[in-house]
Scaffold this motif. Structure first.
Motif, PDB file in Angstrom:
ATOM      1  N   ALA A 127       0.830  -1.205   0.000  1.00 48.18           N
ATOM      2  CA  ALA A 127       0.000   0.000   0.000  1.00 48.18           C
ATOM      3  C   ALA A 127       0.867   1.259   0.000  1.00 48.18           C
ATOM      4  CB  ALA A 127      -0.934  -0.005   1.203  1.00 48.18           C
ATOM      5  N   GLY A 128       1.945   1.259   0.761  1.00 46.70           N
ATOM      6  CA  GLY A 128       2.844   2.421   0.791  1.00 46.70           C
ATOM      7  C   GLY A 128       3.575   2.622  -0.522  1.00 46.70           C
ATOM      8  N   ARG A 129       4.004   1.527  -1.125  1.00 46.30           N
ATOM      9  CA  ARG A 129       4.680   1.642  -2.425  1.00 46.30           C
ATOM     10  C   ARG A 129       3.707   2.126  -3.498  1.00 46.30           C
ATOM     11  NH1 ARG A 129       7.507  -3.797  -1.345  1.00 46.30           N
ATOM     12  NH2 ARG A 129       5.554  -4.514  -2.222  1.00 46.30           N
ATOM     13  N   LEU A 130       2.461   1.652  -3.445  1.00 47.18           N
ATOM     14  CA  LEU A 130       1.446   2.120  -4.394  1.00 47.18           C
ATOM     15  C   LEU A 130       1.174   3.604  -4.177  1.00 47.18           C
ATOM     16  CD1 LEU A 130      -0.582   1.428  -6.619  1.00 47.18           C
ATOM     17  CD2 LEU A 130      -2.219   0.866  -4.814  1.00 47.18           C
ATOM     18  N   TRP A 131       1.081   4.016  -2.918  1.00 43.68           N
ATOM     19  CA  TRP A 131       0.864   5.431  -2.597  1.00 43.68           C
ATOM     20  C   TRP A 131       2.018   6.282  -3.118  1.00 43.68           C
ATOM     21  CZ3 TRP A 131      -3.012   8.376  -1.050  1.00 43.68           C
ATOM     22  CH2 TRP A 131      -2.726   9.646  -0.597  1.00 43.68           C
ATOM     23  N   ASP A 132       3.252   5.837  -2.896  1.00 34.82           N
ATOM     24  CA  ASP A 132       4.422   6.571  -3.387  1.00 34.82           C
ATOM     25  C   ASP A 132       4.422   6.654  -4.913  1.00 34.82           C
ATOM     26  OD1 ASP A 132       5.299   6.962  -0.816  1.00 34.82           O
ATOM     27  OD2 ASP A 132       6.728   5.278  -0.870  1.00 34.82           O
ATOM     28  N   TRP A 133       4.016   5.579  -5.578  1.00 33.65           N
ATOM     29  CA  TRP A 133       3.980   5.569  -7.047  1.00 33.65           C
ATOM     30  C   TRP A 133       2.923   6.548  -7.546  1.00 33.65           C
ATOM     31  CZ3 TRP A 133       0.117   3.686 -10.465  1.00 33.65           C
ATOM     32  CH2 TRP A 133       0.517   3.637 -11.794  1.00 33.65           C
TER      33      TRP A 133
END
Length: 139
Positions: A127-133
């Protein structure tokens, strides 16, 4: 008839165990892999590993509720097929009390003790990596 029921229960346990092994092999911990935060059961496997090696101090360090948790889960799963069970209100109260105890221990371990293996890293989870992307797309 009872023999078929026993095989169904054994098959269900084998399927659950196979799914847990696959998920653990892919994500280590599904909640940490998705969200980047440790789950309330984080450290349970390491605690049992220490207990099997007779290192009970290490087991308590990794998760102080490692011993009663499997018994509570087994009771919750098999309560319908047990010949003598608690009254339904007592079962619900006991499971709720254990759930509150588990969450209380979790909060204490994460925010007071802060062991290294319970570190919170929101950007490490899916979820954090998706948010950062997504944030990178708007930047």
């Amino acid at each position: 008839m009872q023999n078929i029921r026993g095989w169904r229960i054994a098959g269900r346990h084998a399927l659950i165990a196979a799914v847990m092994v696959c998920v653990y092999a892919l994500l280590d911990c599904p909640i940490r892999g998705m969200l980047g935060i440790p789950c309330p059961g984080c450290g349970m496997t390491r605690a049992w590993w220490c207990a099997f090696h007779l290192d009970f101090a290490g087991a308590m360090y990794y998760h102080p509720l490692f011993l009663p948790t499997p018994f509570v889960l087994l009771y919750a799963i098999h309560a319908r097929v047990l010949p003598h069970r608690l009254p339904r209100a007592a079962e619900h109260a006991a499971l709720a009390a254990f759930g509150l105890l588990l969450m209380g221990v979790y909060v204490y371990r994460v925010w007071v003790l802060r062991p290294d293996f319970l570190a919170i890293d929101l950007h490490a989870g899916l979820a954090g990596r998706l948010w950062d992307w997504l944030a990178g797309l708007w930047a």
